[in-house]
Design a protein around this motif. Structure first.
Motif, PDB file in Angstrom:
ATOM      1  N   UNK A   1      26.717  15.451  44.201  1.00 13.49           N
ATOM      2  CA  UNK A   1      27.811  16.106  43.498  1.00 13.49           C
ATOM      3  C   UNK A   1      27.536  17.594  43.422  1.00 13.49           C
ATOM      4  N   UNK A   2      28.591  18.403  43.293  1.00 17.20           N
ATOM      5  CA  UNK A   2      28.420  19.852  43.358  1.00 17.20           C
ATOM      6  C   UNK A   2      27.479  20.353  42.278  1.00 17.20           C
ATOM      7  N   UNK A   3      27.747  19.949  41.009  1.00 20.23           N
ATOM      8  CA  UNK A   3      26.922  20.480  39.918  1.00 20.23           C
ATOM      9  C   UNK A   3      25.519  19.882  39.947  1.00 20.23           C
ATOM     10  N   UNK A   4      25.423  18.614  40.328  1.00 18.70           N
ATOM     11  CA  UNK A   4      24.104  18.003  40.447  1.00 18.70           C
ATOM     12  C   UNK A   4      23.257  18.710  41.489  1.00 18.70           C
ATOM     13  N   UNK A   5      23.887  19.065  42.619  1.00 20.58           N
ATOM     14  CA  UNK A   5      23.147  19.745  43.689  1.00 20.58           C
ATOM     15  C   UNK A   5      22.680  21.114  43.229  1.00 20.58           C
ATOM     16  N   UNK A   6      23.589  21.866  42.594  1.00 26.08           N
ATOM     17  CA  UNK A   6      23.220  23.191  42.092  1.00 26.08           C
ATOM     18  C   UNK A   6      22.087  23.066  41.079  1.00 26.08           C
ATOM     19  N   UNK A   7      22.216  22.064  40.183  1.00 24.68           N
ATOM     20  CA  UNK A   7      21.206  21.888  39.132  1.00 24.68           C
ATOM     21  C   UNK A   7      19.853  21.534  39.757  1.00 24.68           C
ATOM     22  N   UNK A   8      19.879  20.587  40.715  1.00 24.36           N
ATOM     23  CA  UNK A   8      18.611  20.156  41.293  1.00 24.36           C
ATOM     24  C   UNK A   8      17.961  21.238  42.135  1.00 24.36           C
ATOM     25  N   UNK A   9      18.777  22.087  42.798  1.00 27.59           N
ATOM     26  CA  UNK A   9      18.138  23.071  43.670  1.00 27.59           C
ATOM     27  C   UNK A   9      17.784  24.346  42.915  1.00 27.59           C
ATOM     28  N   UNK A  10      18.511  24.686  41.848  1.00 28.79           N
ATOM     29  CA  UNK A  10      18.194  25.927  41.135  1.00 28.79           C
ATOM     30  C   UNK A  10      17.271  25.689  39.956  1.00 28.79           C
TER      31      UNK A  10
ATOM     32  N   UNK B   1      12.361  29.273  33.663  1.00 29.41           N
ATOM     33  CA  UNK B   1      13.560  29.239  34.507  1.00 29.41           C
ATOM     34  C   UNK B   1      14.142  30.633  34.728  1.00 29.41           C
ATOM     35  N   UNK B   2      13.840  31.570  33.809  1.00 25.08           N
ATOM     36  CA  UNK B   2      14.323  32.950  33.991  1.00 25.08           C
ATOM     37  C   UNK B   2      13.792  33.512  35.308  1.00 25.08           C
ATOM     38  N   UNK B   3      12.550  33.175  35.636  1.00 25.94           N
ATOM     39  CA  UNK B   3      11.960  33.676  36.886  1.00 25.94           C
ATOM     40  C   UNK B   3      12.242  32.709  38.031  1.00 25.94           C
ATOM     41  N   UNK B   4      12.119  31.399  37.763  1.00 21.12           N
ATOM     42  CA  UNK B   4      12.175  30.411  38.839  1.00 21.12           C
ATOM     43  C   UNK B   4      13.564  30.331  39.460  1.00 21.12           C
ATOM     44  N   UNK B   5      14.611  30.380  38.619  1.00 20.83           N
ATOM     45  CA  UNK B   5      15.958  30.170  39.150  1.00 20.83           C
ATOM     46  C   UNK B   5      16.384  31.233  40.168  1.00 20.83           C
ATOM     47  N   UNK B   6      16.203  32.531  39.902  1.00 15.84           N
ATOM     48  CA  UNK B   6      16.558  33.508  40.957  1.00 15.84           C
ATOM     49  C   UNK B   6      15.734  33.324  42.224  1.00 15.84           C
ATOM     50  N   UNK B   7      14.437  33.014  42.063  1.00 17.22           N
ATOM     51  CA  UNK B   7      13.589  32.822  43.248  1.00 17.22           C
ATOM     52  C   UNK B   7      14.090  31.634  44.051  1.00 17.22           C
ATOM     53  N   UNK B   8      14.387  30.535  43.353  1.00 16.66           N
ATOM     54  CA  UNK B   8      14.867  29.339  44.055  1.00 16.66           C
ATOM     55  C   UNK B   8      16.206  29.628  44.735  1.00 16.66           C
ATOM     56  N   UNK B   9      17.071  30.386  44.049  1.00 17.63           N
ATOM     57  CA  UNK B   9      18.371  30.710  44.653  1.00 17.63           C
ATOM     58  C   UNK B   9      18.169  31.450  45.962  1.00 17.63           C
ATOM     59  N   UNK B  10      17.306  32.486  45.946  1.00 17.02           N
ATOM     60  CA  UNK B  10      17.059  33.242  47.172  1.00 17.02           C
ATOM     61  C   UNK B  10      16.434  32.360  48.243  1.00 17.02           C
TER      62      UNK B  10
ATOM     63  N   UNK C   1      16.394  29.038  48.634  1.00 16.62           N
ATOM     64  CA  UNK C   1      17.163  27.911  49.168  1.00 16.62           C
ATOM     65  C   UNK C   1      18.388  28.381  49.948  1.00 16.62           C
ATOM     66  N   UNK C   2      19.104  29.367  49.420  1.00 18.47           N
ATOM     67  CA  UNK C   2      20.385  29.690  50.040  1.00 18.47           C
ATOM     68  C   UNK C   2      20.348  30.879  50.982  1.00 18.47           C
ATOM     69  N   UNK C   3      19.322  31.716  50.908  1.00 24.16           N
ATOM     70  CA  UNK C   3      19.309  32.908  51.763  1.00 24.16           C
ATOM     71  C   UNK C   3      18.104  32.910  52.697  1.00 24.16           C
ATOM     72  N   UNK C   4      16.908  32.692  52.138  1.00 22.81           N
ATOM     73  CA  UNK C   4      15.702  32.812  52.967  1.00 22.81           C
ATOM     74  C   UNK C   4      15.596  31.662  53.966  1.00 22.81           C
ATOM     75  N   UNK C   5      16.005  30.437  53.547  1.00 18.04           N
ATOM     76  CA  UNK C   5      15.841  29.277  54.434  1.00 18.04           C
ATOM     77  C   UNK C   5      16.487  29.458  55.804  1.00 18.04           C
ATOM     78  N   UNK C   6      17.800  29.741  55.895  1.00 20.78           N
ATOM     79  CA  UNK C   6      18.371  29.904  57.237  1.00 20.78           C
ATOM     80  C   UNK C   6      17.802  31.099  57.967  1.00 20.78           C
ATOM     81  N   UNK C   7      17.562  32.207  57.224  1.00 17.18           N
ATOM     82  CA  UNK C   7      17.012  33.401  57.874  1.00 17.18           C
ATOM     83  C   UNK C   7      15.644  33.117  58.474  1.00 17.18           C
ATOM     84  N   UNK C   8      14.767  32.470  57.670  1.00  8.15           N
ATOM     85  CA  UNK C   8      13.412  32.250  58.186  1.00  8.15           C
ATOM     86  C   UNK C   8      13.420  31.236  59.316  1.00  8.15           C
TER      87      UNK C   8
END
Lengths: 90, 254
Positions: B142-151, B161-170, B172-179
């Protein structure tokens, strides 16, 4: 001796004003520095994987797969350094 | 560019090929495009030919194809996605063989160019993988479940989570395809540069001294063998990372 120092300084000054030589030095140094960390990291990853494989040969397949994953993630840093090296080449 | 009194071609000459057909149109053809078409035809031909031969015991080309499928199934899918990943085996096998065939042209005489040393196709494949794993994540959690589990990875103290969530966002959604794209591309560029360096060195030393060319030529042969390994390994790593990302989207961590 003095004339040698003077000529060296003038060559360096020319390199600085041109920027090309500095660029090459920066690119080379950048790649070299970027390779240190991943070099150590890959060593640790492979060493630990060999440890695991020799202790438990029956799970060698899993250890090998995980080892390649670890190498891939660690190597990415060195490759980013290499990309910067290519981009900075005069 | 002169290095050690060698006439080394500029880097752009090693990777940019002139168009030879349909110049000026979006369909312009150059060596890279041609290698990709060959790799595509080889992948398609391998599995079409293998599939058309019926028989209980696989022989010749069917043996190669079955070996490839078994390899992807056992050492990539089974290790990362478990039994649920079985339906993604065809996709991952195709991806593995396509990347491998376009890489292996690096060491094939008279062609000697790894098509993946140009960024376009690696980044396109990485974006395709990005779309697929995000789609699978939304579909399975589900959309919210996926966002919750990945962020918000479980098992982390709340304040972190203040530190972990931005790092995970970068990551999972930006660094993964680039790398993913940069790993394949940069490995192929590095391999091609390495082979070109030793080839130029051997040619120059042969012209001037004859004897001096022995060492770089031996190194060139050694590196060619190494590059065969690298082109296989990069196809393997691209595929296994795709499988890991897809597996992570299907089975979230608890």
């Amino acid at each position: 001796m003095l004339s040698l120092i003077a000529s060296t300084i003038s060559i360096l000054a020319a390199a600085v004003t041109e920027g090309e030589g500095l660029k090459a030095i920066g690119a080379g140094l950048g790649y070299g520095l970027a390779a240190i960390g991943p070099g150590i990291g890959i060593g640790i990853v492979v060493g630990a994987a060999i440890d695991a494989m020799t202790r438990q040969p029956e799970s060698a397949g899993t250890a090998r797969t995980t080892m390649f994953l670890g190498i891939a993630f660690t190597e990415a840093l060195a490759l980013i350094g290499f990309v910067v090296f290519i981009l900075l080449l005069p | 560019m002169k290095i050690l009194a060698l006439e080394f071609p500029p880097v752009s000459h090693l990777f940019e090929w002139p168009d030879f057909a349909f110049e000026g149109t979006p369909l312009a053809m150059n060596k890279t495009v041609l290698i990709y078409l060959f790799a595509f035809a080889l992948t398609l031909g391998l599995f079409l030919l293998a599939g058309s031969k019926k028989g209980l015991v696989p022989r010749g080309i069917s043996h190669v194809a079955e070996g490839g499928i078994n390899f992807v199934e056992d050492s990539i899918v089974a290790q990362t996605m478990g039994p649920d990943g079985k339906k993604y085996v065809p996709f991952l096998t195709t991806m593995f063989f396509f990347i491998f065939f376009s890489n292996i042209f690096e060491v094939i005489p008279f062609i000697q160019f790894p098509a993946n040393a140009r960024m376009a196709v690696p980044i396109a494949m990485a974006l395709m993988v990005w779309v697929i794993y995000n789609f699978l994540g939304v579909k399975n959690q589900g959309f919210f479940g996926y966002i919750k589990n990945s962020l918000f990875p479980p098992g982390v103290p709340k304040a972190l989570y203040i530190i972990v969530t931005p790092i995970e966002f970068f990551s999972v959604f930006i660094i993964r395809p680039l790398s993913l794209a940069i790993r394949l591309w940069a490995n192929m560029v590095a391999g091609h540069l390495l082979l070109v360096t030793f080839a130029v060195l051997s040619a120059t030393l042969w012209d001037s001294t004859y004897v001096g060319a022995v060492a770089p030529a031996a190194m060139l042969i050694l590196m060619t063998g190494f590059e065969i390994l690298v082109s296989f390994l990069q196809a393997f790593i691209f595929t296994i990372l795709t499988a890991v990302y897809m597996g992570g989207a299907i089975h979230p961590e608890h």
